[in-house]
Design an enzyme around this catalytic site. Structure first.
Site, short mmCIF file in Angstrom:
data_model
loop_
_atom_site.label_atom_id
_atom_site.label_comp_id
_atom_site.label_asym_id
_atom_site.label_seq_id
_atom_site.Cartn_x
_atom_site.Cartn_y
_atom_site.Cartn_z
N SER A 200 0.80 -1.23 0.00
CA SER A 200 0.00 0.00 0.00
C SER A 200 0.83 1.28 0.00
O SER A 200 0.36 2.31 -0.46
CB SER A 200 -0.94 0.00 1.20
OG SER A 200 -0.19 -0.05 2.39
N HIS A 228 -5.58 -4.15 -2.15
CA HIS A 228 -5.29 -3.11 -3.14
C HIS A 228 -5.21 -3.67 -4.56
O HIS A 228 -5.00 -2.92 -5.50
CB HIS A 228 -3.97 -2.39 -2.83
CG HIS A 228 -4.07 -1.39 -1.72
ND1 HIS A 228 -4.64 -0.15 -1.87
CD2 HIS A 228 -3.67 -1.46 -0.43
CE1 HIS A 228 -4.58 0.51 -0.72
NE2 HIS A 228 -4.00 -0.26 0.17
N LYS A 273 -12.50 -0.90 -0.66
CA LYS A 273 -11.67 -0.18 -1.63
C LYS A 273 -12.37 -0.21 -3.00
O LYS A 273 -13.40 0.44 -3.15
CB LYS A 273 -10.26 -0.76 -1.65
CG LYS A 273 -9.52 -0.46 -0.33
CD LYS A 273 -8.07 -0.88 -0.30
CE LYS A 273 -7.40 -0.34 0.95
NZ LYS A 273 -6.99 -1.40 1.88
C1 LIG Z 1 -6.89 -1.53 3.35
C2 LIG Z 1 -6.35 -2.85 3.74
C3 LIG Z 1 -6.92 -3.59 4.79
C4 LIG Z 1 -8.02 -3.03 5.65
O1 LIG Z 1 -9.27 -3.22 5.06
P1 LIG Z 1 -10.57 -2.95 5.92
O2 LIG Z 1 -11.64 -3.69 5.19
O3 LIG Z 1 -10.80 -1.47 5.92
O4 LIG Z 1 -10.32 -3.48 7.29
C5 LIG Z 1 -6.43 -4.83 5.07
N1 LIG Z 1 -5.39 -5.35 4.37
C6 LIG Z 1 -4.79 -4.67 3.38
C7 LIG Z 1 -3.64 -5.27 2.65
C8 LIG Z 1 -5.25 -3.39 3.05
O5 LIG Z 1 -4.65 -2.70 2.08
#
Ligand SMILES: *Cc1c(COP(=O)(O)O)cnc(C)c1O
Length: 419
Positions: A200, A228, A273
């Site tokens: 990320s 992502h 996302k």
């Molecule tokens: C954004 C992200 C999360 C968190 O996701 P949520 O559904 O908001 O808890 C978990 N793992 C990774 C790799 C992320 O990029």
């Protein structure tokens, strides 16, 4: 009146954060998430800014069909079940969302949670047993790190090891960790290798084919958190495994009892996302794994389901992703265009095919100042510094969306040039 020790130490911490310029101010949006958003100014007056810091990669967060599916879900099913799923808390839309997600990533089954954070916390402490070893990339998401800590804490005898980011051979590599495991008499059970699909902060991609080969050599299970990557990577947005050619939509989903065609044993991911952006997460894998999570996962047994409105919106988001692969293409075109323009403007942007474009500025205070100035110029980009990234590696993280037009990207680059 004396104050509690908690009050004193918390005030001291907050004061220190302000002094160090690390105090976070929450920006309040007064519009839905989209290419452009309305932000409440410090004087209370709203202003518009182009949004380059959301994970709304496919522009589905405010898509009329995604919104309508959620409204219909609320109307048809009410707010929720007021129960955990194994008692009387599973609605038909939960199963529909889970079938859609499993098909999307190419697994037999999936199970949803209120977040990807919870999904990861449900996975490792449930699936691991004493004698197991979890090997984790050093740049894995915080929830993977914490879920491994949880697994090793609540089950004594679960071991962990960490390798350098995406370093698969040589010093402090994945291969070295696997070789050490073989020589360790305490590692008698399953070996798990876990990685983000897309990192990320770097926007870099895990080398899944090489990881698969190493895992096969050591009978290890490969777990990919593709939060992502889903909706972004690969020709049709299936994820990082599609990007590497390990999986295509033409391949049928895994059959019961047969190894997944994708080469990834287990996925975790988010619905917060690309897939609608509300919240929610999932585990996808074999029917056997999902059964185990339903039977024994503590977040499964003791916490409510994903809100049904979100399940309905997420199913619609997956449907749109598969119906309109041109969204993924649009995102890819935008990403290539943005990277080229940002580089031409003289900035140091990390190279990769992902929608995360980190512009390196090194100094934390500078990154924060640049992000503040960009907002004045009508461009919403967040600066990340220590401790989120290592000292000296501060950056502006620009995130590109299919919702952006070429003109939006041009406006971003013009604002960057004016800094
Ligand atoms: C954004 C992200 C999360 C968190 O996701 P949520 O559904 O908001 O808890 C978990 N793992 C990774 C790799 C992320 O990029």
């Amino acid at each position: 009146m004396t104050s509690h020790p908690f009050d004193t130490r918390t005030d001291a911490l907050l004061t220190q954060l302000r002094k160090d310029g690390l105090y976070k101010h929450l920006q309040v949006l007064q519009s839905p998430m989209d290419a452009s958003v309305r932000i409440r100014g410090t004087d209370g007056r709203p202003f518009d800014a182009l949004c380059f810091c959301s994970n709304n990669y496919l522009g589905l967060a405010n898509h009329p069909e995604v919104v309508e599916a959620g409204i219909r879900g609320l109307r048809d099913w009410g707010a929720g079940t007021a129960s955990v799923r194994f008692i009387c808390g599973t609605f038909a839309p939960h199963q529909e969302a889970e079938a859609a997600l499993a098909r999307l990533v190419g697994c037999e089954a999936s199970y949803t949670f209120v977040s990807a954070w919870t999904a990861n916390e449900a996975l490792f402490p449930t699936a691991c047993e004493p004698g197991d070893l979890i090997i984790s990339d050093e740049l894995n998401h915080a929830c993977i790190i914490d879920s491994i800590r949880l697994a090793t804490t609540i089950k004594k005898g679960v071991h962990k090891a960490v390798y350098r980011n995406n370093v698969l051979t040589g010093d402090r590599s994945l291969e070295e960790a696997l070789d050490k495991a073989r020589a360790n008499p305490e590692v008698t059970g399953q070996i798990w290798v876990v990685t983000d699909g897309v990192f990320s902060m770097e926007g870099s991609v895990a080398d899944l084919p090489a990881m698969r080969r190493l895992c096969d050599r050591h009978d290890a299970m490969l777990v990919v958190d593709d939060s992502h990557g889903t909706g972004v990577m690969g020709r049709t947005g299936r994820g990082t495994h599609e990007h590497w050619g390990m999986f295509t939509p033409a391949m049928s989903p895994a059959e019961p009892g047969i190894a997944p065609p994708s080469g990834v044993d287990i996925f975790t991911g988010t619905l917060g996302k690309a897939l609608g952006g509300a919240a929610g997460g999932y585990i996808a894998g074999s029917r056997r794994l999902i059964d185990l999570v339903i039977q024994r996962g503590r977040p499964t047994l003791f916490s409510n389901a994903l809100p049904v409105t979100v399940a309905c919106s997420a199913t619609k988001a997956v449907e749109i992703l598969q119906r309109e692969p041109q969204r993924v293409q649009r995102l890819r075109d935008n990403v290539a265009y943005a990277r080229r323009r940002i580089k031409e403007a003289g900035f140091d942007v990390l190279e990769s095919p992902t929608a995360i474009c980190p512009i390196m500025v090194h100094d934390t205070a500078k990154a924060i100042a640049m992000s503040r100035r960009l907002l004045e110029l009508g461009v919403f980009v967040i600066g990340f510094g220590y401790p989120v990234v290592p000292e000296g590696h501060a950056r502006l993280r620009c995130q590109i969306s299919a919702a952006h037009t070429t003109a939006h990207v041009d406006a971003l680059v013009d604002a960057l040039k004016r800094l």
